[in-house]
Design an enzyme around this catalytic site. Sequence first.
Site, PDB file in Angstrom:
ATOM      1  N   HIS A 178      -2.104  -5.460   1.640  1.00  0.00           N
ATOM      2  CA  HIS A 178      -3.383  -6.175   1.526  1.00  0.00           C
ATOM      3  C   HIS A 178      -3.072  -7.571   1.020  1.00  0.00           C
ATOM      4  CE1 HIS A 178      -7.431  -7.319   0.255  1.00  0.00           C
ATOM      5  NE2 HIS A 178      -6.840  -7.783  -0.836  1.00  0.00           N
ATOM      6  N   ASN A 226      -2.049   0.249   6.660  1.00  0.00           N
ATOM      7  CA  ASN A 226      -1.552  -1.007   7.246  1.00  0.00           C
ATOM      8  C   ASN A 226      -0.616  -1.803   6.314  1.00  0.00           C
ATOM      9  OD1 ASN A 226      -3.533  -1.909   5.537  1.00  0.00           O
ATOM     10  ND2 ASN A 226      -4.540  -3.233   7.033  1.00  0.00           N
ATOM     11  N   GLU A 266      -9.559 -11.278  -7.140  1.00  0.00           N
ATOM     12  CA  GLU A 266      -8.582 -10.179  -7.040  1.00  0.00           C
ATOM     13  C   GLU A 266      -7.438 -10.344  -8.045  1.00  0.00           C
ATOM     14  OE1 GLU A 266      -7.479  -9.914  -2.913  1.00  0.00           O
ATOM     15  OE2 GLU A 266      -9.481  -9.244  -2.315  1.00  0.00           O
ATOM     16  N   LYS A 301       0.818  -1.221   0.000  1.00  0.00           N
ATOM     17  CA  LYS A 301       0.000   0.000   0.000  1.00  0.00           C
ATOM     18  C   LYS A 301       0.852   1.272   0.000  1.00  0.00           C
ATOM     19  CE  LYS A 301      -3.927  -2.214   2.308  1.00  0.00           C
ATOM     20  NZ  LYS A 301      -4.999  -2.025   3.320  1.00  0.00           N
ATOM     21  N   TYR A 311     -12.520  -2.751  -3.710  1.00  0.00           N
ATOM     22  CA  TYR A 311     -12.997  -2.873  -2.326  1.00  0.00           C
ATOM     23  C   TYR A 311     -14.524  -2.820  -2.218  1.00  0.00           C
ATOM     24  CZ  TYR A 311      -8.327  -2.567  -0.181  1.00  0.00           C
ATOM     25  OH  TYR A 311      -7.046  -2.824   0.243  1.00  0.00           O
TER      26      TYR A 311
HETATM   27  P1  CMP Z   1      -7.329  -4.671   3.660  1.00  0.00           P
HETATM   28  O1  CMP Z   1      -6.808  -6.023   3.931  1.00  0.00           O
HETATM   29  O2  CMP Z   1      -6.735  -3.933   2.510  1.00  0.00           O
HETATM   30  O3  CMP Z   1      -8.921  -4.750   3.441  1.00  0.00           O
HETATM   31  C1  CMP Z   1      -9.779  -3.665   3.721  1.00  0.00           C
HETATM   32  C2  CMP Z   1      -9.069  -2.529   4.386  1.00  0.00           C
HETATM   33  O4  CMP Z   1      -9.884  -1.571   5.024  1.00  0.00           O
HETATM   34  C3  CMP Z   1      -8.208  -3.071   5.514  1.00  0.00           C
HETATM   35  O5  CMP Z   1      -7.119  -3.779   4.975  1.00  0.00           O
HETATM   36  C4  CMP Z   1      -7.866  -1.797   6.272  1.00  0.00           C
HETATM   37  O6  CMP Z   1      -6.712  -1.165   5.798  1.00  0.00           O
HETATM   38  C5  CMP Z   1      -9.039  -0.881   5.955  1.00  0.00           C
HETATM   39  N1  CMP Z   1      -9.792  -0.521   7.165  1.00  0.00           N
HETATM   40  C6  CMP Z   1      -9.922   0.721   7.639  1.00  0.00           C
HETATM   41  N2  CMP Z   1     -10.666   0.732   8.751  1.00  0.00           N
HETATM   42  C7  CMP Z   1     -11.027  -0.541   9.006  1.00  0.00           C
HETATM   43  C8  CMP Z   1     -11.781  -1.179  10.024  1.00  0.00           C
HETATM   44  N3  CMP Z   1     -12.348  -0.487  11.018  1.00  0.00           N
HETATM   45  N4  CMP Z   1     -11.939  -2.514   9.973  1.00  0.00           N
HETATM   46  C9  CMP Z   1     -11.378  -3.233   8.949  1.00  0.00           C
HETATM   47  N5  CMP Z   1     -10.648  -2.668   7.963  1.00  0.00           N
HETATM   48  C10 CMP Z   1     -10.464  -1.348   7.979  1.00  0.00           C
END
Ligand code: CMP
Length: 136
Positions: free
Chosen positions: A117, A114, A128, A11, A51
């Site tokens: 993904h 974070n 995906e 990311k 998403y």
């Molecule tokens: P990812 O695995 O990319 O899938 C969805 C993304 O939403 C997740 O990682 C997080 O980076 C983002 N996200 C932001 N807020 C939340 C939340 N409260 N719960 C889960 N995912 C979140």
Amino acid sequence: MAVERTLSIIKPDAVSKNVIGQILSRFESNGLKIVAMKMLKLTPEQAGEFYAVHRERPFYKDLVEYMTGGPVVVSVLEGEGAIELNRKLMGATDPKEAEPGTIRADFAEDISANAVHGSDSPENAEREVRFFFPEL
Ligand code: CMP
């Protein structure tokens, strides 16, 4: 265990921290093979569609904005049990809960930024991978 393919995204936060190589190296040193890869800046349409399962969640708009804020590195990882192995290497979605030594514990700031993904199921992995690499 079956050989699987999973989709990984490094990311914008991790790309801007200059840790693309360190993250890819973790995949490789844990037996995952990078079989396709590209660096790109997602459009709001691409991020929104990728998403789409989260469309109703309160964080959806911020997530799309965040994922389009800088370049990302998208790759397809292949190996035995690749989907679970990648999830294990990434650690929990919220870096505060991620096991020490995982990618998110080491490189991520918070649940939005974070670092990575990874597909969470065989069905999503297939969708995906096809989303970014329809030719595979
Ligand atoms: P990812 O695995 O990319 O899938 C969805 C993304 O939403 C997740 O990682 C997080 O980076 C983002 N996200 C932001 N807020 C939340 C939340 N409260 N719960 C889960 N995912 C979140």
